[in-house]
Design an enzyme around this catalytic site. Structure first.
Site, PDB file in Angstrom:
ATOM      1  N   ASP A 127     -11.803  32.335  73.555  1.00  0.00           N
ATOM      2  CA  ASP A 127     -11.271  33.223  74.310  1.00  0.00           C
ATOM      3  C   ASP A 127     -11.285  32.943  75.885  1.00  0.00           C
ATOM      4  O   ASP A 127     -12.040  31.967  76.189  1.00  0.00           O
ATOM      5  CB  ASP A 127     -11.405  34.799  74.121  1.00  0.00           C
ATOM      6  CG  ASP A 127     -11.201  35.222  72.712  1.00  0.00           C
ATOM      7  OD1 ASP A 127      -9.715  35.373  72.507  1.00  0.00           O
ATOM      8  OD2 ASP A 127     -12.136  35.573  71.871  1.00  0.00           O
ATOM      9  N   TYR A 219     -22.873  28.020  69.040  1.00  0.00           N
ATOM     10  CA  TYR A 219     -22.681  28.489  70.362  1.00  0.00           C
ATOM     11  C   TYR A 219     -24.167  28.670  71.152  1.00  0.00           C
ATOM     12  O   TYR A 219     -25.206  28.800  70.570  1.00  0.00           O
ATOM     13  CB  TYR A 219     -22.098  30.058  70.216  1.00  0.00           C
ATOM     14  CG  TYR A 219     -20.656  30.126  69.756  1.00  0.00           C
ATOM     15  CD1 TYR A 219     -19.582  30.212  70.607  1.00  0.00           C
ATOM     16  CD2 TYR A 219     -20.426  30.013  68.154  1.00  0.00           C
ATOM     17  CE1 TYR A 219     -18.462  30.052  70.355  1.00  0.00           C
ATOM     18  CE2 TYR A 219     -19.168  30.124  67.988  1.00  0.00           C
ATOM     19  CZ  TYR A 219     -18.219  30.198  69.101  1.00  0.00           C
ATOM     20  OH  TYR A 219     -16.710  30.194  68.750  1.00  0.00           O
TER      21      TYR A 219
END
Length: 495
Positions: A127, A219
């Site tokens: 995002d 991540y």
């Protein structure tokens, strides 16, 4: 010297050139001659050229072979409005839009087909504000393979069913040399902005999917130890490993109509990045590895870990938030854990420190390669120097900011330090008042130097809860969902 027709003056020269046209003497022209001259100029101005030496020949993609490739690239998330292409206008460009336009400009894909026309697939969506160092997309692109090799991959199917079994091309990374292939890395980096860099590419089989062939996604979330007990954060992170229901550790979006919130976390580890000498500002990284992730899952997990690190929550809060029904509660050793079937309200962590570090694939699926030609002045060397220069410049910015901060401390005293409670010995109920008798203001960290400031802290399990997932999904189906479906009902009669 003599006057010619229309008043041009001619000067005879002694050289081999007999005369030179000089500036017209318009003062000596009659009205009719001036009008005739203007008409002559107008005719020449609007005349269409018979041919232009700089005109580009039309490019026909159908006459060029294609192959399916995967590219691995990095990008600075703070420069973009997220990865995914958006149909409507966005405050910032999206990574996919800029990358696809680079493929079009390099004539590697046909713009008329759009993302679907070239079979474009991304591994993981990020995002706005989130970066990536190892993002992957797969697509059909123009190739420079010899005719005997490219004949098997001359067209991109609109779907897997469109490829007959006997015509299915094999994985070109296993069957042919790519020495004479297009230099995809160099070609794309020449037309991309410096905030997006293609790192490598791989030939792949026609049925490869950047999304579904991915084995796991890794991540990284970077933070400093200021006001945090990292050991407590690691204790909480240990509860994440395994398959759990993460509905209370993600953003719930009824528009996605998700009903299964179970995800498997392979690793959840906090490690130091900078040396111990940095003291209270030592940089750490939270490594989270899993097969797949929910919407904003990593940032929600980090927000809760920050609460644990300050001492405002216990490490067991992670287990409690994943305990969404009585069945799971009874199967746990800590049967006293409360059932949290609805998400409590809390703010997720900042986007800036989050990075998609890697998308992992089987060795048989991809063979990452670059355009290295073995010389120091090659394109790989250029990419290395570009990223090295950016890194060096960022280090200088860090030093400058540190000196700005040092200069300010000469005149401004630091505020009271309440966190972490494990070191200060304080609790939310024993916080001292200021010299003026004011209640203390807590600055709960949200990452990247951002804080949520409040004079009172409400424990997570005592906060207002959102609607149950089933209720939110049903409300969306009846409301906005029904309107959306009515706009897309041309295929009602198709079985």
């Amino acid at each position: 010297m003599r006057f010619g027709r229309f008043g041009f003056t001619y000067r005879f020269l002694p050289s081999k050139t007999h005369f030179r046209i000089m500036t017209p003497n318009y003062e000596s022209w009659s009205k009719d001659e001036l009008i005739a001259r203007l008409r002559d100029l107008e005719t020449k101005k609007h005349a269409k050229p018979t041919h232009s030496p700089t005109s580009k020949k039309p490019f026909h993609f159908s006459s060029h072979p294609k192959r399916k490739i995967a590219i691995k690239f990095c990008y600075s998330g703070w420069e973009y409005n997220g990865l995914a292409y958006q149909n409507g206008p966005t405050p910032l460009p999206t990574v996919e839009d800029v990358l696809f336009k680079a493929f079009v400009k390099a004539r590697l894909v046909d713009e008329t087909g759009g993302l679907d026309g070239c079979g474009w697939e991304k591994c993981g969506r990020t995002d706005r504000g989130v970066s990536a160092a190892g993002q992957v997309v797969s697509l059909w692109a123009r190739s420079a393979l010899p005719a005997e090799t490219s004949s098997k991959v001359t067209s991109s199917p609109s779907s897997e069913e469109d490829l007959p079994a006997e015509d299915t091309p094999q994985n070109t990374s296993l069957q042919s040399s790519t020495r004479h292939e297009l230099r995809y890395v160099s070609i794309l980096n020449r037309v991309l902005p410096p905030t997006i860099r293609v790192l490598a590419w791989s030939p792949i089989s026609p049925d490869f999917s950047a999304r579904f062939n991915c084995k796991h996604r890794h991540y990284k979330y970077f933070f400093t130890s200021h006001g945090l007990d990292v050991s407590l954060m690691q204790s909480a992170a240990n509860h994440l490993v395994g398959e759990h229901d993460f509905r209370n550790l993600c953003k719930l979006d009824p528009g996605k109509q998700i009903t299964n919130f179970h995800r498997c976390v392979v690793r959840a580890q906090i490690n130091p990045v900078s040396p111990e000498s940095d003291g209270d500002n030592r940089v750490y990284v939270f490594d989270l590895v899993g097969s797949a992730f929910l919407y904003h899952q990593v940032r929600h997990i980090m927000a809760v870990l920050f609460l644990v690190g300050t001492g405002l929550e216990q490490p067991s809060i992670i287990s409690a938030l994943m305990n969404v029904c009585h069945a799971e509660s009874n199967s746990l050793p800590e049967s006293q854990l409360p059932v949290v079937d609805r998400k409590p309200e809390y703010q997720m962590a900042d986007a800036l420190p989050l990075m998609l570090w890697d998308c992992a694939y089987a060795d048989s699926d991809v063979t990452w390669q670059t355009d290295d030609d073995g010389t120091e002045s090659g394109n790989d060397s250029d990419l290395y120097h570009q990223l090295h220069s950016i890194h060096q410049r960022s280090l200088i910015h860090t030093v400058l900011d540190k000196h700005f901060f040092t200069a300010a401390t000469q005149y401004h005293s630091p505020p009271p330090q309440y966190f972490p409670f494990s070191q200060t010995g304080l609790t939310p109920h024993t916080l001292p008042r200021s010299n003026l008798g004011r209640e203390p203001v807590l600055g709960v960290p949200l990452g990247a130097g951002t804080y949520k400031r409040s004079a009172k802290y409400t424990p997570l399990l005592e906060r207002k809860r959102l609607d149950h997932v089933d209720v939110a999904n049903e409300r969306w189906r009846i409301g906005r969902g029904s309107k959306y479906s009515k706009q897309k009902t041309p295929d009602d009669g198709i079985e």
